[in-house]
Write a protein that holds these residues in place. Structure first.
Motif, PDB file in Angstrom:
ATOM      1  N   TYR A 201       0.986  -1.258  -0.032  1.00  0.00           N
ATOM      2  CA  TYR A 201       0.054  -0.024   0.091  1.00  0.00           C
ATOM      3  C   TYR A 201       0.784   1.224  -0.120  1.00  0.00           C
ATOM      4  CZ  TYR A 201      -4.140  -2.810   0.872  1.00  0.00           C
ATOM      5  OH  TYR A 201      -5.157  -3.859   0.903  1.00  0.00           O
ATOM      6  N   LEU A 202       0.684   2.136  -1.113  1.00  0.00           N
ATOM      7  CA  LEU A 202       1.640   3.370  -1.172  1.00  0.00           C
ATOM      8  C   LEU A 202       0.700   4.443  -0.534  1.00  0.00           C
ATOM      9  CD1 LEU A 202       2.868   2.648  -4.781  1.00  0.00           C
ATOM     10  CD2 LEU A 202       3.958   2.018  -2.470  1.00  0.00           C
ATOM     11  N   ALA A 203       1.410   5.153   0.078  1.00  0.00           N
ATOM     12  CA  ALA A 203       0.506   6.554   0.647  1.00  0.00           C
ATOM     13  C   ALA A 203       1.549   7.700   0.539  1.00  0.00           C
ATOM     14  CB  ALA A 203       0.061   6.057   1.977  1.00  0.00           C
ATOM     15  N   GLY A 204       0.923   8.731   0.111  1.00  0.00           N
ATOM     16  CA  GLY A 204       1.526  10.057  -0.016  1.00  0.00           C
ATOM     17  C   GLY A 204       0.668  11.041  -0.589  1.00  0.00           C
ATOM     18  N   PRO A 205       1.022  12.231  -0.254  1.00  0.00           N
ATOM     19  CA  PRO A 205       0.280  13.273  -0.949  1.00  0.00           C
ATOM     20  C   PRO A 205       0.486  13.252  -2.407  1.00  0.00           C
ATOM     21  CG  PRO A 205       2.261  14.411  -0.187  1.00  0.00           C
ATOM     22  CD  PRO A 205       2.280  12.860   0.482  1.00  0.00           C
ATOM     23  N   PRO A 206      -0.528  13.989  -3.185  1.00  0.00           N
ATOM     24  CA  PRO A 206      -0.840  13.703  -4.514  1.00  0.00           C
ATOM     25  C   PRO A 206       0.489  14.403  -5.292  1.00  0.00           C
ATOM     26  CG  PRO A 206      -2.928  14.651  -3.768  1.00  0.00           C
ATOM     27  CD  PRO A 206      -1.857  14.647  -2.457  1.00  0.00           C
ATOM     28  N   THR A 207       1.256  15.442  -4.815  1.00  0.00           N
ATOM     29  CA  THR A 207       2.219  15.742  -5.285  1.00  0.00           C
ATOM     30  C   THR A 207       3.675  14.792  -5.437  1.00  0.00           C
ATOM     31  OG1 THR A 207       2.751  17.044  -3.305  1.00  0.00           O
ATOM     32  CG2 THR A 207       1.774  18.305  -5.033  1.00  0.00           C
ATOM     33  N   ALA A 214       0.975   6.392 -10.474  1.00  0.00           N
ATOM     34  CA  ALA A 214       0.085   4.857  -9.801  1.00  0.00           C
ATOM     35  C   ALA A 214      -0.247   4.191 -11.237  1.00  0.00           C
ATOM     36  CB  ALA A 214      -1.287   5.276  -9.189  1.00  0.00           C
ATOM     37  N   GLU A 215      -0.517   4.992 -12.159  1.00  0.00           N
ATOM     38  CA  GLU A 215      -1.086   4.124 -13.078  1.00  0.00           C
ATOM     39  C   GLU A 215       0.160   3.149 -13.961  1.00  0.00           C
ATOM     40  OE1 GLU A 215      -2.621   7.225 -15.764  1.00  0.00           O
ATOM     41  OE2 GLU A 215      -4.521   7.315 -14.747  1.00  0.00           O
ATOM     42  N   TYR A 216       1.337   3.731 -13.637  1.00  0.00           N
ATOM     43  CA  TYR A 216       2.349   3.222 -14.358  1.00  0.00           C
ATOM     44  C   TYR A 216       2.684   1.818 -13.612  1.00  0.00           C
ATOM     45  CZ  TYR A 216       7.343   1.907 -14.675  1.00  0.00           C
ATOM     46  OH  TYR A 216       8.423   1.214 -14.717  1.00  0.00           O
ATOM     47  N   LEU A 217       2.475   1.996 -12.240  1.00  0.00           N
ATOM     48  CA  LEU A 217       2.669   0.910 -11.715  1.00  0.00           C
ATOM     49  C   LEU A 217       1.498  -0.100 -11.767  1.00  0.00           C
ATOM     50  CD1 LEU A 217       3.879   2.609  -8.125  1.00  0.00           C
ATOM     51  CD2 LEU A 217       5.295   1.391  -9.644  1.00  0.00           C
ATOM     52  N   GLY A 218       0.453   0.336 -11.982  1.00  0.00           N
ATOM     53  CA  GLY A 218      -0.604  -0.550 -12.365  1.00  0.00           C
ATOM     54  C   GLY A 218      -0.628  -1.427 -13.289  1.00  0.00           C
ATOM     55  N   THR A 228      -2.624   2.127  -4.264  1.00  0.00           N
ATOM     56  CA  THR A 228      -2.338   3.763  -3.707  1.00  0.00           C
ATOM     57  C   THR A 228      -3.330   4.539  -3.108  1.00  0.00           C
ATOM     58  OG1 THR A 228      -2.997   4.506  -5.992  1.00  0.00           O
ATOM     59  CG2 THR A 228      -0.719   3.632  -5.900  1.00  0.00           C
ATOM     60  N   HIS A 229      -2.719   5.319  -2.390  1.00  0.00           N
ATOM     61  CA  HIS A 229      -3.781   6.215  -1.335  1.00  0.00           C
ATOM     62  C   HIS A 229      -3.197   7.550  -1.348  1.00  0.00           C
ATOM     63  CE1 HIS A 229      -6.235   2.592  -0.328  1.00  0.00           C
ATOM     64  NE2 HIS A 229      -5.048   2.164  -0.070  1.00  0.00           N
ATOM     65  N   GLN A 231      -4.116   9.460   1.258  1.00  0.00           N
ATOM     66  CA  GLN A 231      -4.385   9.552   2.636  1.00  0.00           C
ATOM     67  C   GLN A 231      -3.715   8.454   3.287  1.00  0.00           C
ATOM     68  OE1 GLN A 231      -8.762   9.684   2.953  1.00  0.00           O
ATOM     69  NE2 GLN A 231      -8.692  12.044   3.162  1.00  0.00           N
ATOM     70  N   LEU A 232      -3.367   8.892   4.571  1.00  0.00           N
ATOM     71  CA  LEU A 232      -2.345   7.829   5.173  1.00  0.00           C
ATOM     72  C   LEU A 232      -3.181   6.738   5.803  1.00  0.00           C
ATOM     73  CD1 LEU A 232       0.312   7.043   6.256  1.00  0.00           C
ATOM     74  CD2 LEU A 232      -0.183   8.562   8.341  1.00  0.00           C
ATOM     75  N   GLU A 233      -4.317   7.027   6.529  1.00  0.00           N
ATOM     76  CA  GLU A 233      -5.083   5.901   7.265  1.00  0.00           C
ATOM     77  C   GLU A 233      -5.480   4.482   6.609  1.00  0.00           C
ATOM     78  OE1 GLU A 233      -5.726   8.985   7.165  1.00  0.00           O
ATOM     79  OE2 GLU A 233      -5.477   9.792   9.121  1.00  0.00           O
ATOM     80  N   PRO A 234      -5.683   4.578   5.315  1.00  0.00           N
ATOM     81  CA  PRO A 234      -6.145   3.290   4.538  1.00  0.00           C
ATOM     82  C   PRO A 234      -5.006   2.669   4.439  1.00  0.00           C
ATOM     83  CG  PRO A 234      -7.235   5.313   3.425  1.00  0.00           C
ATOM     84  CD  PRO A 234      -6.292   5.609   4.282  1.00  0.00           C
ATOM     85  N   ALA A 235      -3.733   2.900   4.397  1.00  0.00           N
ATOM     86  CA  ALA A 235      -2.670   2.195   4.272  1.00  0.00           C
ATOM     87  C   ALA A 235      -2.016   1.784   5.424  1.00  0.00           C
ATOM     88  CB  ALA A 235      -1.231   3.215   3.540  1.00  0.00           C
ATOM     89  N   LEU A 236      -2.308   2.346   6.671  1.00  0.00           N
ATOM     90  CA  LEU A 236      -1.874   2.101   7.704  1.00  0.00           C
ATOM     91  C   LEU A 236      -2.759   1.096   8.310  1.00  0.00           C
ATOM     92  CD1 LEU A 236      -0.538   5.053   9.548  1.00  0.00           C
ATOM     93  CD2 LEU A 236       0.876   3.546   8.222  1.00  0.00           C
ATOM     94  N   GLU A 237      -3.932   0.764   8.143  1.00  0.00           N
ATOM     95  CA  GLU A 237      -4.899   0.064   8.788  1.00  0.00           C
ATOM     96  C   GLU A 237      -4.438  -1.514   8.564  1.00  0.00           C
ATOM     97  OE1 GLU A 237      -9.909  -0.470   8.980  1.00  0.00           O
ATOM     98  OE2 GLU A 237      -8.943   0.475   7.355  1.00  0.00           O
ATOM     99  N   ASN A 238      -4.284  -2.179   9.870  1.00  0.00           N
ATOM    100  CA  ASN A 238      -4.065  -3.541   9.837  1.00  0.00           C
ATOM    101  C   ASN A 238      -2.682  -3.813   9.149  1.00  0.00           C
ATOM    102  OD1 ASN A 238      -6.220  -4.473  11.534  1.00  0.00           O
ATOM    103  ND2 ASN A 238      -7.425  -4.393   9.583  1.00  0.00           N
ATOM    104  N   ALA A 239      -1.957  -2.725   8.870  1.00  0.00           N
ATOM    105  CA  ALA A 239      -0.322  -3.197   8.407  1.00  0.00           C
ATOM    106  C   ALA A 239       0.271  -3.903   9.234  1.00  0.00           C
ATOM    107  CB  ALA A 239       0.281  -1.929   8.103  1.00  0.00           C
ATOM    108  N   ASP A 240       1.413  -4.731   8.626  1.00  0.00           N
ATOM    109  CA  ASP A 240       2.171  -5.591   9.343  1.00  0.00           C
ATOM    110  C   ASP A 240       3.552  -4.789   9.741  1.00  0.00           C
ATOM    111  OD1 ASP A 240       0.839  -8.311   9.855  1.00  0.00           O
ATOM    112  OD2 ASP A 240       0.595  -7.971   7.543  1.00  0.00           O
ATOM    113  N   PHE A 241       4.129  -3.985   8.559  1.00  0.00           N
ATOM    114  CA  PHE A 241       5.105  -3.298   8.512  1.00  0.00           C
ATOM    115  C   PHE A 241       4.864  -1.984   7.658  1.00  0.00           C
ATOM    116  CE2 PHE A 241       6.409  -7.863   8.469  1.00  0.00           C
ATOM    117  CZ  PHE A 241       7.524  -7.744   9.439  1.00  0.00           C
TER     118      PHE A 241
END
Length: 331
Positions: A201-207, A214-218, A228-229, A231-241
């Motif tokens: 899960y990648l998370a960062g500001p749009p800039t 994200a489309e390239y990685l897709g 990709t997100h 916002q931070l919260e969806p990426a952190l939810e239940n993350a192991d690392f």
């Protein structure tokens, strides 16, 4: 040691690494980690060979780690510093590489601020028909293979110290947070973690995580495990690392953030934000760290959560493994 037959002459990218290659590096690094715990920390594996560290951009951890790794394998080392080299007099990068070739260099470890420089030097060595191996120690915004591998090793040895292997990450949720646009570390980690079967899960500001990125990685293989997100919260939810990345301010050509304070509020990793993750979550950072920006200072120094010092330690063993493979030509 791994019994895998190693055929890769240069190590330039993790994009085409196979599962067997990942596991060979992990298992061999584990063997060298045991060597590093001994009173006598040297093996004669690369005795008589010359490793040249050609760093055209500043580095502390990577450069020192490669130098120690080469010396632990009994190789002779040459260290290049651009500021005091003939490049200040107009010498080209390829001429510099050929100079070290003429001195009897067997392995060139290359870092440069421009993407593709290690590849160009590797192509030139191949064109010349010499048996010099090139190892990419970070090129621009492209990749940093040894960092991706040491991060992988750090995580896998935490899960199973006796037998680290890529399959251990199958189904694990790993968040990569921060300046992904400019990060070569993120790119190498994305390749290795997707290959392991982890959900990334990648998370960062749009800039710093633009739509085109994200489309390239897709379009990459196994993209169903890459998310990709902005916002931070969806990426952190239940993350192991959680891997947090340094803001690459030296590579930013525009004003991409309102302020460092606001960035920390939205994307900085703190104890409170880690409450969204699994209870035993661990945090990584490739360094150097901007304390209080990407991660709170107290969290960075807390061994209950932080693997940052373990990453530095792992780096020597992993780089020993890489030099061993391309230096000996066999596993």
């Amino acid at each position: 040691m791994s019994t895998t037959t190693w055929t890769r002459h240069h190590i330039l990218s993790l994009a085409d690494f196979t599962t067997s290659e990942y596991n060979a590096v992990l298992q061999t690094a584990a063997s060298f980690q045991e060597v590093l715990s001994r009173r006598t920390k040297k093996v004669p594996t690369l005795q008589g060979q010359v490793v040249a560290n050609l760093f055209f951009e500043p580095s502390t951890r990577t450069r020192s780690s490669f130098e120690i790794a080469a010396k632990r394998l009994s190789a002779d080392t040459l260290n290049f510093a651009a500021a005091t080299s003939s490049m200040t007099k107009g010498e080209t990068i390829l001429d510099t590489a050929k100079t070290y070739l003429a001195m009897g260099t067997d392995i060139m470890v290359i870092r440069h601020k421009e993407a593709g420089v290690p590849h160009v030097i590797a192509q030139e060595m191949d064109r010349l028909g010499v048996k010099v191996s090139v190892l990419n120690a970070g090129d621009g915004q492209h990749e940093h293979p040894s960092q991706g591998l040491l991060d992988l090793f750090t995580i896998c040895t935490l899960i199973d110290p006796a037998q680290p292997r890529i399959e251990l990450l199958e189904g694990k949720k790993i968040a990569i947070v921060g300046d992904i646009l400019h990060s070569r570390v993120a790119r190498s980690n994305i390749w290795s973690l997707i290959a392991s079967g982890a959900e990334v899960y990648l998370a960062g500001p749009p800039t710093l995580l633009p739509k085109f990125f994200a489309e390239y990685l897709g379009r990459t293989e196994n993209s169903q495990r890459l998310f990709t997100h902005w916002q931070l919260e969806p990426a952190l939810e239940n993350a192991d690392f959680v891997m947090t990345l340094r803001l690459q301010k030296e590579r930013m050509t525009a004003h991409l953030l309102p302020s460092l304070r606001e960035y920390h509020q939205l994307f900085g990793i703190t104890r409170n934000k880690l409450k969204l993750c699994k209870p035993n979550v661990k945090v990584l950072h490739p360094g150097p760290v901007n304390r209080g920006v990407e991660i709170s200072s107290d969290l960075m120094d807390d061994p209950e959560f932080s693997l940052i010092q373990s990453q530095v330690t792992s780096g020597v063993a992993v780089r020993m493994a890489l030099l061993y493979f391309i230096g000996s030509g066999r596993a």
